[in-house]
Design an enzyme around this catalytic site. Structure first.
Site, PDB file in Angstrom:
ATOM      1  N   ARG A 114      -0.337   6.513   7.413  1.00 51.71           N
ATOM      2  CA  ARG A 114      -0.081   6.648   5.971  1.00 51.71           C
ATOM      3  C   ARG A 114      -0.574   7.998   5.443  1.00 51.71           C
ATOM      4  O   ARG A 114      -0.079   8.502   4.454  1.00 51.71           O
ATOM      5  CB  ARG A 114      -0.804   5.536   5.194  1.00 51.71           C
ATOM      6  CG  ARG A 114      -0.265   4.138   5.451  1.00 51.71           C
ATOM      7  CD  ARG A 114      -0.844   3.164   4.420  1.00 51.71           C
ATOM      8  NE  ARG A 114      -0.733   1.774   4.823  1.00 51.71           N
ATOM      9  CZ  ARG A 114       0.344   1.012   4.639  1.00 51.71           C
ATOM     10  NH1 ARG A 114       1.414   1.527   4.081  1.00 51.71           N
ATOM     11  NH2 ARG A 114       0.372  -0.238   5.029  1.00 51.71           N
ATOM     12  N   LYS A 139       0.802  -1.190   0.000  1.00 53.70           N
ATOM     13  CA  LYS A 139       0.000   0.000   0.000  1.00 53.70           C
ATOM     14  C   LYS A 139       0.845   1.254   0.000  1.00 53.70           C
ATOM     15  O   LYS A 139       0.411   2.328  -0.421  1.00 53.70           O
ATOM     16  CB  LYS A 139      -0.884   0.031   1.262  1.00 53.70           C
ATOM     17  CG  LYS A 139      -1.816  -1.134   1.387  1.00 53.70           C
ATOM     18  CD  LYS A 139      -2.543  -1.062   2.742  1.00 53.70           C
ATOM     19  CE  LYS A 139      -3.346  -2.326   2.962  1.00 53.70           C
ATOM     20  NZ  LYS A 139      -3.862  -2.399   4.331  1.00 53.70           N
ATOM     21  N   GLY A 140       2.072   1.153   0.493  1.00 46.10           N
ATOM     22  CA  GLY A 140       2.904   2.312   0.765  1.00 46.10           C
ATOM     23  C   GLY A 140       3.053   3.329  -0.355  1.00 46.10           C
ATOM     24  O   GLY A 140       3.122   4.520  -0.099  1.00 46.10           O
ATOM     25  N   ASP A 169       7.728   3.771  -2.334  1.00 44.59           N
ATOM     26  CA  ASP A 169       7.789   4.794  -1.298  1.00 44.59           C
ATOM     27  C   ASP A 169       9.184   4.845  -0.684  1.00 44.59           C
ATOM     28  O   ASP A 169       9.763   5.898  -0.515  1.00 44.59           O
ATOM     29  CB  ASP A 169       6.725   4.546  -0.223  1.00 44.59           C
ATOM     30  CG  ASP A 169       6.700   3.095   0.274  1.00 44.59           C
ATOM     31  OD1 ASP A 169       7.435   2.255  -0.287  1.00 44.59           O
ATOM     32  OD2 ASP A 169       5.940   2.801   1.203  1.00 44.59           O
ATOM     33  N   ASP A 228      14.689   0.322   1.745  1.00 45.46           N
ATOM     34  CA  ASP A 228      15.379   0.205   3.022  1.00 45.46           C
ATOM     35  C   ASP A 228      16.525  -0.790   2.836  1.00 45.46           C
ATOM     36  O   ASP A 228      17.622  -0.420   2.440  1.00 45.46           O
ATOM     37  CB  ASP A 228      14.359  -0.246   4.068  1.00 45.46           C
ATOM     38  CG  ASP A 228      14.924  -0.331   5.479  1.00 45.46           C
ATOM     39  OD1 ASP A 228      16.140  -0.204   5.636  1.00 45.46           O
ATOM     40  OD2 ASP A 228      14.145  -0.524   6.422  1.00 45.46           O
ATOM     41  N   VAL A 250      10.639   5.664   9.604  1.00 44.69           N
ATOM     42  CA  VAL A 250       9.844   6.851   9.293  1.00 44.69           C
ATOM     43  C   VAL A 250       8.395   6.482   8.956  1.00 44.69           C
ATOM     44  O   VAL A 250       8.100   5.349   8.573  1.00 44.69           O
ATOM     45  CB  VAL A 250      10.461   7.652   8.118  1.00 44.69           C
ATOM     46  CG1 VAL A 250      11.777   8.268   8.528  1.00 44.69           C
ATOM     47  CG2 VAL A 250      10.638   6.772   6.879  1.00 44.69           C
TER      48      VAL A 250
HETATM   49  P1  IMP Z   1      13.100  -3.152   2.160  1.00 44.26           P
HETATM   50  O1  IMP Z   1      13.875  -3.275   3.443  1.00 44.26           O
HETATM   51  O2  IMP Z   1      13.800  -2.260   1.184  1.00 44.26           O
HETATM   52  O3  IMP Z   1      12.784  -4.497   1.611  1.00 44.26           O
HETATM   53  O4  IMP Z   1      11.732  -2.442   2.545  1.00 44.26           O
HETATM   54  C1  IMP Z   1      10.541  -3.144   2.513  1.00 44.26           C
HETATM   55  C2  IMP Z   1       9.348  -2.361   2.905  1.00 44.26           C
HETATM   56  O5  IMP Z   1       9.441  -2.090   4.290  1.00 44.26           O
HETATM   57  C3  IMP Z   1       9.149  -1.003   2.257  1.00 44.26           C
HETATM   58  O6  IMP Z   1       8.563  -1.079   0.991  1.00 44.26           O
HETATM   59  C4  IMP Z   1       8.221  -0.380   3.268  1.00 44.26           C
HETATM   60  O7  IMP Z   1       6.894  -0.790   3.061  1.00 44.26           O
HETATM   61  C5  IMP Z   1       8.739  -0.937   4.576  1.00 44.26           C
HETATM   62  N1  IMP Z   1       9.633   0.011   5.247  1.00 44.26           N
HETATM   63  C6  IMP Z   1      10.978   0.073   5.194  1.00 44.26           C
HETATM   64  N2  IMP Z   1      11.444   1.071   5.955  1.00 44.26           N
HETATM   65  C7  IMP Z   1      10.347   1.671   6.471  1.00 44.26           C
HETATM   66  C8  IMP Z   1      10.161   2.807   7.336  1.00 44.26           C
HETATM   67  O8  IMP Z   1      11.092   3.488   7.803  1.00 44.26           O
HETATM   68  N3  IMP Z   1       8.877   3.111   7.648  1.00 44.26           N
HETATM   69  C9  IMP Z   1       7.802   2.421   7.186  1.00 44.26           C
HETATM   70  N4  IMP Z   1       7.928   1.365   6.381  1.00 44.26           N
HETATM   71  C10 IMP Z   1       9.197   1.001   6.032  1.00 44.26           C
HETATM   72 MG    MG Z   2       4.921  -1.231   4.898  1.00 49.24          MG
END
Ligand code: IMP
Ligand code: MG
Length: 186
Positions: A162, A40-41, A97, A100, A150
């Protein structure tokens, strides 16, 4: 938990998305572009970024969920909703969005690449510094931010926040509204 320091204001987001949109418009002129947002982000980024792209783009959505803790990625991704149509031969731009660990994108990229798109690139509003698996694979980056958790502008904590108009850091404390604070804007 509650809304803490504002990292990126609503005005900064809007201005940066306009720049990214102009860049994307120039890069994809004359091409059949499909924007794919990851729900959803990314719903907020998709809505605002797409309006800054002056091309008749097509939109599609995927929903994925990563197993594990609320504030950390496990790297195990499950597709909850797949694309509506085939992407073979089309120029695909994934709209995210936040990147990470990069594990979600790494999974998505592999999953979509086997479908043989003409090209596959990634646009993300936020990129967390120092945590990415493969940062060079992200073509368009809005803002690099420190590795804090965040919320806002599509990003959630346990499904909430959100709808916050800016990107802010989560902070310990009693949950409350943000009307009249820096998070609500000027
Ligand atoms: P990844 O670690 O790049 O695989 O991130 C996966 C998902 O984790 C992202 O698409 C977000 O939905 C969620 N996410 C990562 N960091 C944050 C944050 O700081 N706040 C909220 N959601 C996060
Ligand atoms: Mg998320």
């Amino acid at each position: 938990m509650r809304v803490g320091r504002v990292l990126v204001s609503a005005e900064e987001i809007e201005a940066r998305l306009a720049e990214m949109g102009a860049e994307i418009t120039a890069d994809y002129a004359g091409k059949d572009l499909l924007l794919v947002a990851v729900l959803k982000g990314a719903f907020m980024v998709m809505a605002d970024l797409s309006r800054h792209i002056a091309l008749p783009v097509d939109l599609d959505f995927m929903a994925v969920s990563s197993y594990g803790e609320a504030t950390k990625t496990s790297g195990v991704v499950r597709i909850l909703k797949d694309l509506d149509r085939e992407i073979a031969g089309r120029h695909v731009l994934i709209v995210e969005d936040i990147v990470d660990s990069g594990l979600t994108l790494q999974y998505l990229r592999r999953n979509l690449e086997v479908r043989r798109p003409a090209s596959l690139e990634i646009a993300t509003l936020l990129l967390k510094r120092g945590l990415q698996v493969a940062p060079t694979t992200v073509r368009y980056v809005g803002f690099e931010i420190p590795p804090d958790f965040v919320i806002g502008y599509g990003l959630d904590y346990l499904g909430r926040y959100r709808n916050l108009p800016c990107v802010a850091v989560m902070e310990e404390g009693e949950e409350e509204g943000w009307e009249g604070t820096a998070a609500s804007g000027p």
